[in-house]
Design a protein around this motif. Structure first.
Motif, mmCIF file in Angstrom:
data_model
loop_
_atom_site.group_PDB
_atom_site.id
_atom_site.type_symbol
_atom_site.label_atom_id
_atom_site.label_comp_id
_atom_site.label_asym_id
_atom_site.label_seq_id
_atom_site.Cartn_x
_atom_site.Cartn_y
_atom_site.Cartn_z
ATOM 1 N N SER A 96 54.670 -26.880 43.430
ATOM 2 C CA SER A 96 53.956 -27.314 44.628
ATOM 3 C C SER A 96 53.084 -26.219 45.235
ATOM 4 O O SER A 96 52.199 -26.508 46.055
ATOM 5 N N ARG A 97 53.311 -24.988 44.814
ATOM 6 C CA ARG A 97 52.548 -23.865 45.359
ATOM 7 C C ARG A 97 51.311 -23.520 44.535
ATOM 8 O O ARG A 97 50.592 -22.562 44.860
ATOM 9 N N VAL A 98 51.038 -24.327 43.506
ATOM 10 C CA VAL A 98 49.939 -24.005 42.594
ATOM 11 C C VAL A 98 49.007 -25.212 42.417
ATOM 12 O O VAL A 98 48.854 -25.730 41.305
ATOM 13 N N PRO A 99 48.381 -25.698 43.498
ATOM 14 C CA PRO A 99 47.451 -26.828 43.364
ATOM 15 C C PRO A 99 46.066 -26.341 42.935
ATOM 16 O O PRO A 99 45.395 -25.616 43.692
ATOM 17 N N PRO A 100 45.604 -26.662 41.732
ATOM 18 C CA PRO A 100 44.339 -26.111 41.239
ATOM 19 C C PRO A 100 43.146 -26.353 42.150
ATOM 20 O O PRO A 100 42.302 -25.469 42.328
ATOM 21 N N GLU A 101 43.042 -27.558 42.724
ATOM 22 C CA GLU A 101 41.875 -27.851 43.563
ATOM 23 C C GLU A 101 41.778 -26.912 44.762
ATOM 24 O O GLU A 101 40.678 -26.591 45.221
ATOM 25 N N LEU A 102 42.937 -26.468 45.274
ATOM 26 C CA LEU A 102 42.934 -25.572 46.423
ATOM 27 C C LEU A 102 42.684 -24.122 46.008
ATOM 28 O O LEU A 102 41.849 -23.433 46.590
#
Length: 244
Positions: A96-102
């Motif tokens: 959950s800490r690695v969202p590519p879009e963000l």
């Protein structure tokens, strides 16, 4: 990633994916004609080097906090409603800490994103990664591992101790075994981190050399990059395959 025994696979892709694009709502492939214009502040990158530069510039903004939040307004939503031309495909972890879009400061319609535990791959995942480059000319694939990966740690301990994980979690362990074996050979003070990096490199190499993506890589129209994300700093470190 072997496709032996399926000589008509490209023919099936040409027909089957075209039909699927008309019927699968929300997952449509790009139409044959490119999108004419975009409210995006920058034109869509069309080469591996330009796509990579766009991603890394976005990550630098993420690290510094100077975010643009591009392609996230109603105009953009309306623009991509009838078709899409993502400039990158990201295979990352479910964490959950690695969202590519963000962490790449991108927006709607910019990226294809596949997320599996520890970037574990199988035929469906590989096909999903191939989808953009093979149907809409997406010029960049990034395999993105990360610091303190729970899936990698669980698989490492399972294989080290000989204790299978419950349910379908064991399928993740099986997929990560090559990275584990490489880690055992390599040694080091932080085997989980070593295994996370090994998994990225092995997966990127497999994708880069598989029979459907390799010709695109050889032509220079596709790059497959292996990268590693630091939870502490927000920075993406390139491990392998950065386009020049």
């Amino acid at each position: 990633m072997d496709r032996a025994g399926h000589p008509d696979r490209r023919a099936l892709l040409a027909g089957g994916l075209a039909v699927g694009a008309l019927t699968l709502a929300g997952c449509s492939a790009t139409s044959a004609a490119p999108l004419a214009s975009s409210p995006s502040p920058e034109a869509r990158p069309t080469t591996p080097a330009k796509a990579f530069a766009r991603l890394m510039a976005g990550n630098r903004r993420w690290v510094s906090g100077d975010l643009r939040h591009p392609d996230r307004d109603p105009d953009r939503r309306e623009f991509v409603a009838q078709g899409q031309e993502p400039f990158g495909a990201i295979l990352s972890c479910i964490d959950s800490r690695v969202p590519p879009e963000l962490l790449f400061d991108t927006g709607l319609g910019d990226l294809y994103v596949m997320r599996t535990g520890g970037e574990a791959v199988g035929p469906v995942v590989t096909g999903s990664v191939e989808y953009g480059p093979m149907t809409s000319g997406t010029p960049l694939i990034v395999v993105l591992g990360h610091q303190r990966c729970g899936a990698i740690e669980a698989a490492y301990k399972s294989l080290r101790d000989g204790k299978p994980l419950p349910g379908n979690l064991q399928a993740i362990v099986k997929a990560l075994r090559p990275a584990y074996e490489q880690t055992v050979r390599q040694g080091g003070s932080d085997p989980v981190d070593t295994m996370a990096r090994a998994q990225v490199k092995l997966t990127a190499t497999d994708l880069r050399s598989n029979q459907d993506l390799a010709p695109l890589v050889a032509k220079g129209t596709l790059a497959v990059v292996g990268a590693y994300y630091s939870l502490d700093t927000g920075k993406v470190e390139v491990l392998t395959g950065a386009p020049s």
